[in-house]
Scaffold this motif. Structure first.
Motif, PDB file in Angstrom:
ATOM      1  N   SER A  88       0.822  -1.195   0.000  1.00  0.00           N
ATOM      2  CA  SER A  88       0.000   0.000   0.000  1.00  0.00           C
ATOM      3  C   SER A  88       0.862   1.254   0.000  1.00  0.00           C
ATOM      4  N   ARG A  89       0.533   2.211  -0.843  1.00  0.00           N
ATOM      5  CA  ARG A  89       1.285   3.467  -0.886  1.00  0.00           C
ATOM      6  C   ARG A  89       1.019   4.307   0.363  1.00  0.00           C
ATOM      7  N   SER A  90      -0.116   4.091   0.990  1.00  0.00           N
ATOM      8  CA  SER A  90      -0.493   4.958   2.110  1.00  0.00           C
ATOM      9  C   SER A  90       0.269   4.628   3.388  1.00  0.00           C
ATOM     10  N   ASP A  91       0.414   3.324   3.677  1.00  0.00           N
ATOM     11  CA  ASP A  91       1.068   2.973   4.941  1.00  0.00           C
ATOM     12  C   ASP A  91       2.180   1.949   4.785  1.00  0.00           C
ATOM     13  N   GLY A  92       2.447   1.544   3.544  1.00  0.00           N
ATOM     14  CA  GLY A  92       3.518   0.573   3.321  1.00  0.00           C
ATOM     15  C   GLY A  92       3.164  -0.837   3.739  1.00  0.00           C
ATOM     16  N   GLY A  93       1.911  -1.040   4.151  1.00  0.00           N
ATOM     17  CA  GLY A  93       1.493  -2.377   4.547  1.00  0.00           C
ATOM     18  C   GLY A  93       1.605  -3.354   3.390  1.00  0.00           C
ATOM     19  N   THR A  94       2.073  -4.559   3.684  1.00  0.00           N
ATOM     20  CA  THR A  94       2.299  -5.554   2.649  1.00  0.00           C
ATOM     21  C   THR A  94       1.429  -6.780   2.894  1.00  0.00           C
ATOM     22  N   VAL A  95       0.815  -7.259   1.845  1.00  0.00           N
ATOM     23  CA  VAL A  95      -0.004  -8.463   1.894  1.00  0.00           C
ATOM     24  C   VAL A  95       0.655  -9.520   1.022  1.00  0.00           C
ATOM     25  N   TYR A  96       0.839 -10.702   1.570  1.00  0.00           N
ATOM     26  CA  TYR A  96       1.434 -11.808   0.829  1.00  0.00           C
ATOM     27  C   TYR A  96       0.402 -12.932   0.646  1.00  0.00           C
ATOM     28  N   ALA A  97       0.434 -13.546  -0.511  1.00  0.00           N
ATOM     29  CA  ALA A  97      -0.346 -14.762  -0.702  1.00  0.00           C
ATOM     30  C   ALA A  97       0.301 -15.888   0.100  1.00  0.00           C
ATOM     31  N   ASP A  98      -0.491 -16.830   0.566  1.00  0.00           N
ATOM     32  CA  ASP A  98       0.046 -17.920   1.369  1.00  0.00           C
ATOM     33  C   ASP A  98       1.092 -18.738   0.614  1.00  0.00           C
ATOM     34  N   SER A  99       0.934 -18.807  -0.696  1.00  0.00           N
ATOM     35  CA  SER A  99       1.843 -19.641  -1.486  1.00  0.00           C
ATOM     36  C   SER A  99       3.292 -19.145  -1.445  1.00  0.00           C
ATOM     37  N   VAL A 100       3.490 -17.871  -1.100  1.00  0.00           N
ATOM     38  CA  VAL A 100       4.850 -17.319  -1.100  1.00  0.00           C
ATOM     39  C   VAL A 100       5.258 -16.733   0.248  1.00  0.00           C
ATOM     40  N   LYS A 101       4.342 -16.673   1.173  1.00  0.00           N
ATOM     41  CA  LYS A 101       4.627 -16.079   2.475  1.00  0.00           C
ATOM     42  C   LYS A 101       5.766 -16.840   3.146  1.00  0.00           C
ATOM     43  N   GLY A 102       6.736 -16.096   3.665  1.00  0.00           N
ATOM     44  CA  GLY A 102       7.887 -16.704   4.320  1.00  0.00           C
ATOM     45  C   GLY A 102       9.008 -17.074   3.364  1.00  0.00           C
ATOM     46  N   ARG A 103       8.738 -17.073   2.072  1.00  0.00           N
ATOM     47  CA  ARG A 103       9.766 -17.411   1.077  1.00  0.00           C
ATOM     48  C   ARG A 103      10.126 -16.221   0.190  1.00  0.00           C
ATOM     49  N   PHE A 104       9.142 -15.403  -0.144  1.00  0.00           N
ATOM     50  CA  PHE A 104       9.353 -14.255  -1.024  1.00  0.00           C
ATOM     51  C   PHE A 104       9.297 -12.978  -0.194  1.00  0.00           C
ATOM     52  N   THR A 105      10.128 -12.024  -0.574  1.00  0.00           N
ATOM     53  CA  THR A 105      10.184 -10.760   0.166  1.00  0.00           C
ATOM     54  C   THR A 105      10.270  -9.593  -0.802  1.00  0.00           C
ATOM     55  N   PHE A 106       9.499  -8.562  -0.505  1.00  0.00           N
ATOM     56  CA  PHE A 106       9.526  -7.345  -1.306  1.00  0.00           C
ATOM     57  C   PHE A 106      10.534  -6.361  -0.720  1.00  0.00           C
ATOM     58  N   SER A 107      11.210  -5.639  -1.597  1.00  0.00           N
ATOM     59  CA  SER A 107      12.044  -4.521  -1.148  1.00  0.00           C
ATOM     60  C   SER A 107      12.064  -3.466  -2.237  1.00  0.00           C
ATOM     61  N   ARG A 108      12.616  -2.313  -1.901  1.00  0.00           N
ATOM     62  CA  ARG A 108      12.616  -1.213  -2.869  1.00  0.00           C
ATOM     63  C   ARG A 108      13.844  -0.350  -2.689  1.00  0.00           C
ATOM     64  N   ASP A 109      14.221   0.310  -3.772  1.00  0.00           N
ATOM     65  CA  ASP A 109      15.286   1.305  -3.745  1.00  0.00           C
ATOM     66  C   ASP A 109      14.696   2.566  -4.358  1.00  0.00           C
ATOM     67  N   ASN A 110      14.278   3.478  -3.512  1.00  0.00           N
ATOM     68  CA  ASN A 110      13.608   4.676  -4.005  1.00  0.00           C
ATOM     69  C   ASN A 110      14.513   5.520  -4.886  1.00  0.00           C
ATOM     70  N   ALA A 111      15.790   5.541  -4.570  1.00  0.00           N
ATOM     71  CA  ALA A 111      16.722   6.345  -5.364  1.00  0.00           C
ATOM     72  C   ALA A 111      16.776   5.854  -6.808  1.00  0.00           C
ATOM     73  N   LYS A 112      16.603   4.548  -6.983  1.00  0.00           N
ATOM     74  CA  LYS A 112      16.638   3.968  -8.326  1.00  0.00           C
ATOM     75  C   LYS A 112      15.236   3.785  -8.909  1.00  0.00           C
ATOM     76  N   ASN A 113      14.215   4.113  -8.122  1.00  0.00           N
ATOM     77  CA  ASN A 113      12.830   3.897  -8.550  1.00  0.00           C
ATOM     78  C   ASN A 113      12.637   2.457  -9.018  1.00  0.00           C
ATOM     79  N   THR A 114      13.136   1.554  -8.226  1.00  0.00           N
ATOM     80  CA  THR A 114      13.132   0.128  -8.552  1.00  0.00           C
ATOM     81  C   THR A 114      12.638  -0.658  -7.345  1.00  0.00           C
ATOM     82  N   VAL A 115      11.851  -1.685  -7.629  1.00  0.00           N
ATOM     83  CA  VAL A 115      11.422  -2.599  -6.581  1.00  0.00           C
ATOM     84  C   VAL A 115      11.942  -3.989  -6.908  1.00  0.00           C
ATOM     85  N   TYR A 116      11.987  -4.831  -5.883  1.00  0.00           N
ATOM     86  CA  TYR A 116      12.589  -6.143  -6.023  1.00  0.00           C
ATOM     87  C   TYR A 116      11.687  -7.219  -5.424  1.00  0.00           C
ATOM     88  N   LEU A 117      11.861  -8.405  -5.922  1.00  0.00           N
ATOM     89  CA  LEU A 117      11.204  -9.569  -5.358  1.00  0.00           C
ATOM     90  C   LEU A 117      12.281 -10.611  -5.097  1.00  0.00           C
TER      91      LEU A 117
END
Length: 131
Positions: free
Chosen positions: A52-81
Protein backbone atom coordinates in the motif's frame (compact mmCIF):
# COMPACT_ATOMS: atom_id res chain seq x y z
CA UNK A 1 4.34 7.30 -20.22
CA UNK A 2 4.21 4.75 -17.43
CA UNK A 3 6.60 1.89 -18.01
CA UNK A 4 7.63 -1.08 -15.88
CA UNK A 5 10.52 -3.32 -16.86
CA UNK A 6 11.16 -6.59 -15.06
CA UNK A 7 14.47 -8.44 -15.10
CA UNK A 8 16.38 -11.10 -13.21
CA UNK A 9 14.48 -14.19 -14.21
CA UNK A 10 16.20 -17.40 -15.17
CA UNK A 11 16.71 -21.03 -14.38
CA UNK A 12 17.19 -22.15 -10.78
CA UNK A 13 17.18 -25.46 -8.97
CA UNK A 14 14.59 -26.24 -6.33
CA UNK A 15 15.67 -24.76 -3.02
CA UNK A 16 17.58 -21.98 -4.73
CA UNK A 17 17.05 -18.24 -4.87
CA UNK A 18 16.54 -15.50 -7.41
CA UNK A 19 15.99 -11.78 -7.12
CA UNK A 20 13.77 -10.07 -9.63
CA UNK A 21 13.94 -6.36 -10.33
CA UNK A 22 11.31 -3.97 -11.64
CA UNK A 23 12.40 -0.55 -12.81
CA UNK A 24 9.82 2.17 -13.30
CA UNK A 25 9.82 5.16 -15.59
CA UNK A 26 7.25 7.84 -16.15
CA UNK A 27 6.12 7.73 -12.54
CA UNK A 28 7.36 7.33 -9.01
CA UNK A 29 6.63 4.15 -7.09
CA UNK A 30 5.87 6.19 -3.98
CA UNK A 31 2.71 7.46 -5.66
CA UNK A 32 1.38 4.01 -6.57
CA UNK A 33 0.23 0.83 -4.95
CA UNK A 34 2.69 -1.86 -6.07
CA UNK A 35 2.45 -5.58 -6.50
CA UNK A 36 3.87 -8.70 -8.08
CA UNK A 37 1.92 -11.44 -9.78
CA UNK A 38 2.79 -14.48 -11.86
CA UNK A 39 1.19 -16.59 -14.52
CA UNK A 40 2.10 -20.13 -15.45
CA UNK A 41 1.07 -21.73 -18.74
CA UNK A 42 -2.50 -22.91 -18.61
CA UNK A 43 -3.08 -21.40 -15.18
CA UNK A 44 -4.84 -18.28 -14.03
CA UNK A 45 -2.99 -15.23 -12.89
CA UNK A 46 -1.86 -15.42 -9.27
CA UNK A 47 -1.31 -12.36 -7.12
CA UNK A 48 1.78 -12.75 -4.93
CA UNK A 49 2.08 -9.59 -2.86
CA UNK A 50 1.03 -5.99 -2.78
CA UNK A 51 2.20 -2.88 -0.98
CA UNK A 52 0.00 0.00 0.00
CA UNK A 53 1.29 3.47 -0.89
CA UNK A 54 -0.49 4.96 2.11
CA UNK A 55 1.07 2.97 4.94
CA UNK A 56 3.52 0.57 3.32
CA UNK A 57 1.49 -2.38 4.55
CA UNK A 58 2.30 -5.55 2.65
CA UNK A 59 0.00 -8.46 1.89
CA UNK A 60 1.43 -11.81 0.83
CA UNK A 61 -0.35 -14.76 -0.70
CA UNK A 62 0.05 -17.92 1.37
CA UNK A 63 1.84 -19.64 -1.49
CA UNK A 64 4.85 -17.32 -1.10
CA UNK A 65 4.63 -16.08 2.48
CA UNK A 66 7.89 -16.70 4.32
CA UNK A 67 9.77 -17.41 1.08
CA UNK A 68 9.35 -14.25 -1.02
CA UNK A 69 10.18 -10.76 0.17
CA UNK A 70 9.53 -7.34 -1.31
CA UNK A 71 12.04 -4.52 -1.15
CA UNK A 72 12.62 -1.21 -2.87
CA UNK A 73 15.29 1.31 -3.74
CA UNK A 74 13.61 4.68 -4.00
CA UNK A 75 16.72 6.34 -5.36
CA UNK A 76 16.64 3.97 -8.33
CA UNK A 77 12.83 3.90 -8.55
CA UNK A 78 13.13 0.13 -8.55
CA UNK A 79 11.42 -2.60 -6.58
CA UNK A 80 12.59 -6.14 -6.02
CA UNK A 81 11.20 -9.57 -5.36
CA UNK A 82 13.59 -11.82 -3.45
CA UNK A 83 12.57 -15.43 -3.95
CA UNK A 84 14.06 -18.06 -1.64
CA UNK A 85 13.45 -21.77 -1.14
CA UNK A 86 12.02 -21.98 -4.60
CA UNK A 87 9.83 -24.85 -5.72
CA UNK A 88 9.06 -26.24 -9.18
CA UNK A 89 5.53 -24.87 -8.82
CA UNK A 90 7.02 -21.36 -8.73
CA UNK A 91 7.77 -21.73 -12.45
CA UNK A 92 5.93 -18.91 -14.23
CA UNK A 93 6.30 -15.54 -15.88
CA UNK A 94 6.58 -12.90 -13.16
CA UNK A 95 5.24 -9.39 -13.48
CA UNK A 96 5.37 -6.29 -11.36
CA UNK A 97 2.32 -4.07 -11.37
CA UNK A 98 1.20 -0.69 -10.16
CA UNK A 99 -2.04 1.08 -9.45
CA UNK A 100 -2.55 4.82 -9.27
CA UNK A 101 -6.30 4.93 -8.78
CA UNK A 102 -7.50 6.10 -5.39
CA UNK A 103 -9.35 2.80 -5.24
CA UNK A 104 -6.28 0.70 -5.96
CA UNK A 105 -5.44 -1.86 -3.34
CA UNK A 106 -5.50 -5.54 -2.62
CA UNK A 107 -7.51 -8.04 -0.68
CA UNK A 108 -6.35 -11.17 1.11
CA UNK A 109 -8.96 -13.90 0.98
CA UNK A 110 -8.71 -17.59 1.65
CA UNK A 111 -4.95 -17.62 1.32
CA UNK A 112 -4.86 -15.69 -1.91
CA UNK A 113 -4.12 -12.09 -2.77
CA UNK A 114 -6.34 -10.19 -5.17
CA UNK A 115 -5.42 -6.83 -6.67
CA UNK A 116 -7.94 -4.07 -7.18
CA UNK A 117 -7.50 -1.52 -9.96
CA UNK A 118 -3.87 -2.19 -10.76
CA UNK A 119 -3.65 -0.74 -14.26
CA UNK A 120 -0.02 -1.02 -15.27
CA UNK A 121 2.39 -3.94 -15.51
CA UNK A 122 5.55 -4.86 -17.36
CA UNK A 123 6.39 -7.45 -19.98
CA UNK A 124 7.31 -10.05 -17.39
CA UNK A 125 10.36 -12.18 -16.76
CA UNK A 126 10.45 -15.98 -16.94
CA UNK A 127 11.40 -17.99 -13.88
CA UNK A 128 11.93 -21.73 -14.23
CA UNK A 129 12.55 -23.90 -11.19
CA UNK A 130 13.87 -27.40 -11.83
CA UNK A 131 13.49 -30.32 -9.47
Amino acid sequence: EVQLVESGGGLVQAGGSLRLSCAASGFTFDDYDIGWFRQAPGKEREGLLCISRSDGGTVYADSVKGRFTFSRDNAKNTVYLQMNSQKPEDTAVYYCEAGSSRNAGCVYYSGRMYEVEYDDWGQGTQVTVTS
